[in-house]
Design an enzyme around this catalytic site. Sequence first.
Site, PDB file in Angstrom:
ATOM      1  N   HIS A  73      28.561  25.843  45.820  1.00  9.19           N
ATOM      2  CA  HIS A  73      30.078  26.203  45.129  1.00  9.19           C
ATOM      3  C   HIS A  73      31.142  27.574  45.210  1.00  9.19           C
ATOM      4  O   HIS A  73      30.073  28.097  44.361  1.00  9.19           O
ATOM      5  CB  HIS A  73      30.618  25.379  43.831  1.00  9.19           C
ATOM      6  CG  HIS A  73      29.667  25.726  42.733  1.00  9.19           C
ATOM      7  ND1 HIS A  73      30.874  26.611  41.653  1.00  9.19           N
ATOM      8  CD2 HIS A  73      28.929  25.785  41.945  1.00  9.19           C
ATOM      9  CE1 HIS A  73      29.751  26.576  40.654  1.00  9.19           C
ATOM     10  NE2 HIS A  73      28.424  26.530  40.639  1.00  9.19           N
TER      11      HIS A  73
ATOM     12  N   GLU B 213      33.714  22.273  41.992  1.00  9.29           N
ATOM     13  CA  GLU B 213      32.120  21.818  41.190  1.00  9.29           C
ATOM     14  C   GLU B 213      31.955  21.672  39.691  1.00  9.29           C
ATOM     15  O   GLU B 213      31.824  20.839  39.127  1.00  9.29           O
ATOM     16  CB  GLU B 213      31.228  22.878  41.478  1.00  9.29           C
ATOM     17  CG  GLU B 213      29.898  21.976  41.176  1.00  9.29           C
ATOM     18  CD  GLU B 213      29.278  22.583  40.143  1.00  9.29           C
ATOM     19  OE1 GLU B 213      28.096  22.193  39.454  1.00  9.29           O
ATOM     20  OE2 GLU B 213      30.129  23.518  39.998  1.00  9.29           O
ATOM     21  N   GLU B 214      33.010  22.691  39.182  1.00 15.47           N
ATOM     22  CA  GLU B 214      32.956  22.868  38.205  1.00 15.47           C
ATOM     23  C   GLU B 214      33.171  21.865  37.092  1.00 15.47           C
ATOM     24  O   GLU B 214      33.131  21.491  35.767  1.00 15.47           O
ATOM     25  CB  GLU B 214      33.066  24.679  37.016  1.00 15.47           C
ATOM     26  CG  GLU B 214      32.307  25.237  37.668  1.00 15.47           C
ATOM     27  CD  GLU B 214      31.063  25.710  36.928  1.00 15.47           C
ATOM     28  OE1 GLU B 214      30.785  24.525  35.880  1.00 15.47           O
ATOM     29  OE2 GLU B 214      30.238  26.506  37.566  1.00 15.47           O
TER      30      GLU B 214
HETATM   31 CO    CO Z   1      28.322  26.163  36.097  1.00 19.35          CO
HETATM   32 ZN    ZN Z   2      27.174  26.225  39.236  1.00 17.88          ZN
END
Ligand code: CO
Ligand code: ZN
Length: 341
Positions: free
Chosen positions: A69, A201-202
């Site tokens: 990511h 992603e976070e």
């Molecule tokens: Co992270």
């Molecule tokens: Zn990460």
Amino acid sequence: MKFDVIEGFRRLSAAFGPSGREQDAAQAITALVNDCVPDADRWECTKDAMQNLIYHRAGDGKKVLLAAHMDSIGVVVTHIDDNGFARFAQVGGLMLGDLIDCRVRFQNGTRGIISFEEKTPYKELGFDNLFLDIGAANREDAERLIRVGDFAVYDGEPFAQGGVIGGPYLDNRIGCVTLIAAMAQLEQAECDLYVAFTAQEEVGLRGAQTAAFGVQPDYAIAVDVTDTGDMPERKYPMAVKLGAGPAVKVMDRSVICDGAVRDALYRAAQTCGIPVQREIMEFGGTDTGVIQRTAGGVRVGAVSIPTRYIHSPNELAAVSDIEQAASLIAGVLKEDFFCET
Ligand code: CO
Ligand code: ZN
């Protein structure tokens, strides 16, 4: 290895890229690929609707997806008061203690300092008691620089000393650097290869889900940071430390990795003479989890960079772990496991 991990990280660190606002990061990745991957012209590069940046180099073997990511955690402005102070919400998982007196930067270069309401006892502080100060005289003055809905990230320069690198965004620009360093060593790999730099992603592994669905690979390996257990008086024991080699993921909150992919990684490590660690991360998940459950399922593994102080403005990792992770990924794609057609 010719690829300079420290220089690569510096270049990707300079790019703004909180979750959902990854355009600058994607641009920096493209520039680094063009400069460092010898057969860059053989890779076709596309972006999907989620802003995942996906490289493809056609081959005859199995369809393999490598993923890292590119987004970082951050904050988003939710309100600006009459005196020009802003309130904000988290983008990804932040720890309150990391934010106090912390400096952040917006895409347009505006800097801000996060502080707290002093009337609230320090121990009782919540995110609602924090505010962002850009030094504005009032709301009107503040709105010349930032608006509700604007994103900011930690502001800080990376540094390198004695074999480690530090700074914000190691999670996960360092994973992106690892994949680019791997791409630079992959001229011989015969599989049908995709490399995805994923978005968001976070905030819940969102980009990887569509990236994997678009590719529908046979196998996938994701690269991200993982915790270490080597700091003083850590609460939970963990058998991963800095500088002892990349970690091959067994399990985290989002995934139990495919045993055969994990074993292929162990074999490749042995063949290439790379030390590896066995990772079980009890908290947190990774893109690997959603990739595994895409469509009819994908056989997944993950290579992690041991990193201290993850999600703080000053994360720390060892350069050797990153270089070896790149060699491990390049090496594993030569395993029979991935080569059979
Ligand atoms: Co992270
Ligand atoms: Zn990460």
